[in-house]
Enzyme design. Structure first.
Site, PDB file in Angstrom:
ATOM      1  N   ASP A 171      59.006 -18.527 -29.589  1.00  0.00           N
ATOM      2  CA  ASP A 171      57.853 -18.731 -29.156  1.00  0.00           C
ATOM      3  C   ASP A 171      58.181 -18.669 -27.687  1.00  0.00           C
ATOM      4  OD1 ASP A 171      59.456 -21.154 -28.960  1.00  0.00           O
ATOM      5  OD2 ASP A 171      58.273 -22.107 -30.408  1.00  0.00           O
TER       6      ASP A 171
ATOM      7  N   ASN B 144      55.767 -34.191 -34.273  1.00  0.00           N
ATOM      8  CA  ASN B 144      54.540 -33.847 -35.131  1.00  0.00           C
ATOM      9  C   ASN B 144      54.648 -33.025 -36.276  1.00  0.00           C
ATOM     10  OD1 ASN B 144      54.274 -31.595 -33.719  1.00  0.00           O
ATOM     11  ND2 ASN B 144      52.622 -31.766 -32.684  1.00  0.00           N
TER      12      ASN B 144
ATOM     13  N   HIS C 206      55.923 -29.860 -36.266  1.00  0.00           N
ATOM     14  CA  HIS C 206      55.558 -28.632 -35.563  1.00  0.00           C
ATOM     15  C   HIS C 206      57.147 -27.730 -35.827  1.00  0.00           C
ATOM     16  CE1 HIS C 206      56.101 -29.153 -31.146  1.00  0.00           C
ATOM     17  NE2 HIS C 206      57.306 -28.781 -31.605  1.00  0.00           N
TER      18      HIS C 206
ATOM     19  N   GLU D 296      51.481 -26.128 -34.577  1.00  0.00           N
ATOM     20  CA  GLU D 296      51.101 -27.625 -34.618  1.00  0.00           C
ATOM     21  C   GLU D 296      50.348 -27.884 -35.836  1.00  0.00           C
ATOM     22  OE1 GLU D 296      52.397 -28.983 -32.115  1.00  0.00           O
ATOM     23  OE2 GLU D 296      51.976 -28.287 -30.037  1.00  0.00           O
TER      24      GLU D 296
END
Ligand code: F6R
Length: 249
Positions: A76, A142, A144, A149
């Site tokens: 990313d 979380n 990811h 996400e």
């Protein structure tokens, strides 16, 4: 709050969990990466989790491991940061991984741009390289993976995403602690892109990852925790310390 060591039995029989001391994670993960062919395609995560792994690979190169022929694909990149910006993932991949491993820039790809065409170009580059042989991933608090996400589904491919506020807060330390400087969007490989890798190695350390990691390995497969899609992959190894494998209750 009492700490409980989870008998972390992954739901998926194709997921292996290697529990080790925090300071062993790098070497254990490096053993897996070292099994790649000298011209293998390595998918690289940025962030804190794989730093010890990259340091271990650099030490092994000094001892004779051939890394110069590897090809690298990053997971990313922030939208809006140029590759020259030291906070960009392009800069991370260059300075932390590629240059110390002697991998020329021509063999390194990091997502760039912000359009659907840019994303498609990245997917095509991965395909043209024959796909990723081994993908290193970290996990967000979380759940990811990459910057997929919660809400990202199994079919997602490389695309621009909006970062969760919690993710931006977690990464603000790299922006002088100023949340307003953390980009709001990133281009990330999708869940399906990540799952296309032939092998996946997830590295995690620290209690902050415990909840997401347990849910990913032992909970339902759900877009609410994108890392849970790893349960569908045929060859996943998790290298984690006891804090990441322990959850406060
Ligand atoms: C980084 C990436 C992210 C991180 C994750 C964990 O390229 O894609 O998914 O792996 O946010 O970050 P650290 O390791 O810094 O806790």
């Amino acid at each position: 709050m009492t700490a409980q060591t989870l008998a972390l039995a992954p739901v998926s029989s194709s997921t292996r969990v290697i529990a080790c001391a925090t300071d062993e994670i790098g070497e254990v993960a490096a053993d897996l990466v070292a099994s790649l062919a000298p011209d293998g395609v390595l998918g690289v995560a940025t962030g804190s989790s794989p730093l010890a792994l990259y340091a271990a690979l650099i030490r092994r190169r000094a001892e004779g491991l051939a890394t110069e022929g590897l090809r690298l694909f990053a997971l990313d990149e922030y939208v809006g940061l140029s590759g020259d910006d030291p906070r960009s993932y392009a800069a991370y991949v260059r300075s932390v991984i590629a240059e110390p491993l002697g991998i020329p820039a021509s063999r390194v790809r990091v997502p760039s741009g912000s359009t659907a065409a840019d994303a498609e170009t990245y997917e095509r580059a991965i395909a043209a390289a024959g796909g990723v042989d081994l993908q290193i991933v970290g996990i967000g608090r979380n759940g990811h993976i990459g910057f997929n996400e919660p809400g990202s589904d199994a079919e997602t491919r490389t695309r621009v995403v909006e970062l969760d506020e919690s993710t931006r807060r977690a990464n603000a330390e790299h922006f002088g602690g100023d949340l307003s400087l953390v980009p709001t969007h990133a281009m990330t490989q999708g869940v399906a892109t990540i799952l296309s890798a032939r092998r996946i190695v997830l590295v995690a350390s620290g209690a902050a990852k415990a909840r997401a990691l347990r849910a990913a390995l032992t909970g339902p497969v759900t877009a609410a925790n994108p890392a849970s899609f790893l349960q569908r992959h045929p060859d996943v190894t998790v290298v984690a310390d006891s804090d990441a494998l322990t959850e406060d209750r």
